[in-house]
Design an enzyme around this catalytic site. Structure first.
Site, PDB file in Angstrom:
ATOM      1  N   ARG A 105       0.878  -1.183   0.000  1.00  0.00           N
ATOM      2  CA  ARG A 105       0.000   0.000   0.000  1.00  0.00           C
ATOM      3  C   ARG A 105       0.908   1.223   0.000  1.00  0.00           C
ATOM      4  O   ARG A 105       1.694   1.427   0.922  1.00  0.00           O
ATOM      5  CB  ARG A 105      -0.909   0.009   1.235  1.00  0.00           C
ATOM      6  CG  ARG A 105      -1.601   1.347   1.432  1.00  0.00           C
ATOM      7  CD  ARG A 105      -2.711   1.304   2.457  1.00  0.00           C
ATOM      8  NE  ARG A 105      -3.864   0.621   1.922  1.00  0.00           N
ATOM      9  CZ  ARG A 105      -5.092   0.700   2.437  1.00  0.00           C
ATOM     10  NH1 ARG A 105      -5.302   1.431   3.514  1.00  0.00           N
ATOM     11  NH2 ARG A 105      -6.093   0.043   1.891  1.00  0.00           N
ATOM     12  N   HIS A 132      -7.347   0.724  -6.422  1.00  0.00           N
ATOM     13  CA  HIS A 132      -7.547  -0.123  -5.225  1.00  0.00           C
ATOM     14  C   HIS A 132      -8.269  -1.408  -5.689  1.00  0.00           C
ATOM     15  O   HIS A 132      -9.444  -1.606  -5.405  1.00  0.00           O
ATOM     16  CB  HIS A 132      -8.367   0.643  -4.192  1.00  0.00           C
ATOM     17  CG  HIS A 132      -8.352   0.048  -2.815  1.00  0.00           C
ATOM     18  ND1 HIS A 132      -7.602  -1.060  -2.475  1.00  0.00           N
ATOM     19  CD2 HIS A 132      -9.019   0.409  -1.675  1.00  0.00           C
ATOM     20  CE1 HIS A 132      -7.795  -1.351  -1.194  1.00  0.00           C
ATOM     21  NE2 HIS A 132      -8.648  -0.478  -0.688  1.00  0.00           N
ATOM     22  N   GLN A 135     -10.270  -3.931  -3.287  1.00  0.00           N
ATOM     23  CA  GLN A 135     -11.570  -3.440  -2.821  1.00  0.00           C
ATOM     24  C   GLN A 135     -12.624  -3.590  -3.914  1.00  0.00           C
ATOM     25  O   GLN A 135     -13.738  -4.048  -3.651  1.00  0.00           O
ATOM     26  CB  GLN A 135     -11.449  -1.968  -2.398  1.00  0.00           C
ATOM     27  CG  GLN A 135     -12.746  -1.370  -1.896  1.00  0.00           C
ATOM     28  CD  GLN A 135     -13.197  -1.956  -0.562  1.00  0.00           C
ATOM     29  OE1 GLN A 135     -12.459  -1.943   0.407  1.00  0.00           O
ATOM     30  NE2 GLN A 135     -14.415  -2.497  -0.506  1.00  0.00           N
ATOM     31  N   ASP A 228     -17.118   7.259  -1.667  1.00  0.00           N
ATOM     32  CA  ASP A 228     -15.838   7.159  -0.953  1.00  0.00           C
ATOM     33  C   ASP A 228     -15.513   8.559  -0.438  1.00  0.00           C
ATOM     34  O   ASP A 228     -16.153   9.545  -0.843  1.00  0.00           O
ATOM     35  CB  ASP A 228     -14.765   6.642  -1.942  1.00  0.00           C
ATOM     36  CG  ASP A 228     -13.398   6.453  -1.295  1.00  0.00           C
ATOM     37  OD1 ASP A 228     -13.316   6.350  -0.056  1.00  0.00           O
ATOM     38  OD2 ASP A 228     -12.394   6.412  -2.047  1.00  0.00           O
ATOM     39  N   CYS A 268     -16.450   1.791   0.610  1.00  0.00           N
ATOM     40  CA  CYS A 268     -15.264   0.969   0.918  1.00  0.00           C
ATOM     41  C   CYS A 268     -14.835   1.129   2.372  1.00  0.00           C
ATOM     42  O   CYS A 268     -14.152   0.271   2.906  1.00  0.00           O
ATOM     43  CB  CYS A 268     -14.125   1.344  -0.018  1.00  0.00           C
ATOM     44  SG  CYS A 268     -13.702   3.101   0.030  1.00  0.00           S
ATOM     45  N   ARG A 296     -13.642  -8.493   2.012  1.00  0.00           N
ATOM     46  CA  ARG A 296     -12.213  -8.267   1.725  1.00  0.00           C
ATOM     47  C   ARG A 296     -11.428  -9.527   2.065  1.00  0.00           C
ATOM     48  O   ARG A 296     -10.519  -9.931   1.346  1.00  0.00           O
ATOM     49  CB  ARG A 296     -11.680  -7.081   2.554  1.00  0.00           C
ATOM     50  CG  ARG A 296     -12.202  -5.721   2.157  1.00  0.00           C
ATOM     51  CD  ARG A 296     -11.749  -5.286   0.789  1.00  0.00           C
ATOM     52  NE  ARG A 296     -10.293  -5.185   0.684  1.00  0.00           N
ATOM     53  CZ  ARG A 296      -9.562  -4.145   1.107  1.00  0.00           C
ATOM     54  NH1 ARG A 296     -10.159  -3.094   1.633  1.00  0.00           N
ATOM     55  NH2 ARG A 296      -8.237  -4.123   0.980  1.00  0.00           N
TER      56      ARG A 296
HETATM   57  N1  NVA Z   1      -9.864   6.815  -1.556  1.00  0.00           N
HETATM   58  C1  NVA Z   1      -9.534   6.349  -0.234  1.00  0.00           C
HETATM   59  C2  NVA Z   1      -9.787   4.880  -0.089  1.00  0.00           C
HETATM   60  C3  NVA Z   1      -9.515   4.318   1.276  1.00  0.00           C
HETATM   61  C4  NVA Z   1      -9.764   2.861   1.362  1.00  0.00           C
HETATM   62  C5  NVA Z   1      -8.071   6.688   0.063  1.00  0.00           C
HETATM   63  O1  NVA Z   1      -7.225   6.483  -0.811  1.00  0.00           O
HETATM   64  O2  NVA Z   1      -7.801   7.166   1.166  1.00  0.00           O
HETATM   65  N1   CP Z   2     -11.279  -0.021   2.473  1.00  0.00           N
HETATM   66  C1   CP Z   2      -9.999  -0.090   2.906  1.00  0.00           C
HETATM   67  O1   CP Z   2      -9.055  -0.366   2.149  1.00  0.00           O
HETATM   68  O2   CP Z   2      -9.854   0.111   4.240  1.00  0.00           O
HETATM   69  P1   CP Z   2      -8.488   0.317   5.053  1.00  0.00           P
HETATM   70  O3   CP Z   2      -7.897   1.625   4.601  1.00  0.00           O
HETATM   71  O4   CP Z   2      -8.898   0.320   6.494  1.00  0.00           O
HETATM   72  O5   CP Z   2      -7.549  -0.821   4.743  1.00  0.00           O
END
Ligand code: NVA
Ligand code: CP
Length: 314
Positions: A105, A132, A135, A228, A268, A296
């Site tokens: 990540r 992502h 997800q 989101d 998500c 997930r």
């Molecule tokens: N768009 C959000 C998704 C989190 C799961 C982010 O990147 O923070």
């Molecule tokens: N939806 C998601 O990826 O959640 P986290 O950021 O908690 O991993």
């Protein structure tokens, strides 16, 4: 069996491969609920590099590895030498000598691509600024559970920022024949390259991909409403400005009324109640949203089994 070594983007998968992940996820979920263990990854280790926060991703990957008979290592970039400047191409080659798979990540998508290029082991994208995929694959599984196996012809309306979630959902819908509409404020539309790729994928399945600033038209008769956060991880400094710009791009009771009577609402998570979604809508659709969070685990177990398992490995 997947034809690619890594899972970086849904765009890299064929429709058959998307369906293979989803059906294995369903099978593993049924087995887990029945208390049947399936140690496909016995003796294997997954490395998990996090350069951003996580609740769901970390816990579901770690638990998923354990349930499949393997183990997971949490690797924070605060502790890795990568955080002190060791090149990605060296880290990727070193970790390939110890691990059987790696989950990353991070911020820039090309970091994950570079890592995958130099690693001999499967690399899974666990969120970048661009995509992502874990997800969005999970979201397809959740939609199948609630709407039936045939996804073709459903309408998903995504409301909010044209971000990593919007991009991966666009690919997921394009690959499976779901008609996708993104309603975003002006200048916050999805990335043009992703849009072009998704439209090419959609041409193969008959799906339509629409980008608009008109939330009312977008929400009309939707089977799935999705949103989101307005400010993603890494955009914290823009939060106040974005809160003003995104006013009106919220899933609330009025928007829900425009959608199909049996419409699902997905998010998500983490959610910011009062911003992209109201508490009332989230709580009304909590069952779907928390099924989505649970899924997930099952979806990522399927991804890891297909990429890292001896039985499934190409
Ligand atoms: N768009 C959000 C998704 C989190 C799961 C982010 O990147 O923070
Ligand atoms: N939806 C998601 O990826 O959640 P986290 O950021 O908690 O991993």
């Amino acid at each position: 069996m997947l034809s690619c070594k890594d899972l970086l983007s849904i765009h890299d998968l064929t429709t058959d491969e998307v369906n293979e992940i989803l059906s294995l996820a369903q099978e593993l979920k049924t087995m887990q609920k029945a208390g049947i263990e399936h140690h496909i990854l016995e003796g294997k280790t997954l490395g998990m590099i996090f350069e951003k926060s996580s609740t769901r991703t970390r816990v579901s990957f770690e638990t998923g590895m354990y349930q499949l008979g393997g183990q997971a290592l949490f690797l924070s970039n605060r502790d890795l030498q990568i955080g002190r400047g060791e090149p990605i191409k060296d880290t990727a080659r070193v970790l390939s000598r110890y691990l059987d798979g790696i989950m990353i990540r991070t911020f820039a998508h090309d970091k994950v691509e570079e890592f995958a290029h130099y690693a001999d082991i499967p690399v899974i994208n666990a969120l970048t600024d661009l995509l992502h995929p874990c997800q969005a694959l999970t979201d397809l599984l959740t939609i199948k559970e609630h709407k039936g196996q045939n996804l073709k012809g459903l309408k998903m309306t995504y409301i909010g920022d044209g971000n990593n979630m919007a991009h991966s959902l666009m690919y997921a819908c394009a690959k499976t024949g779901i008609n996708f509409v993104a309603a975003t404020p002006k200048n916050y539309e999805p990335d043009t390259d992703v849009l072009v790729n998704a439209k090419a994928d959609a041409a193969e399945t008959g799906a339509t991909i629409t980008v608009t600033n008109d939330i009312t038209a977008a929400a009309k008769d939707a089977d799935i409403l999705y949103t989101d956060v307005w400010a993603s991880m890494g955009q914290e400094a823009e939060h106040t400005a974005r809160t003003k710009i995104f006013q009106g791009y919220q899933i609330n009771d009025a928007i829900l009324k425009l959608a199909d009577k049996r419409a699902m609402v997905l998010h998500c998570l983490p959610a910011h109640r009062g911003e992209e979604i109201t508490d009332s809508v989230l709580e009304k659709h909590a069952e779907e949203i928390f099924d989505e969070a649970e899924n997930r685990l099952h979806t990522q177990k399927a991804i890891m089994a297909l990429l890292m398992g001896d039985i499934y490995h190409h």
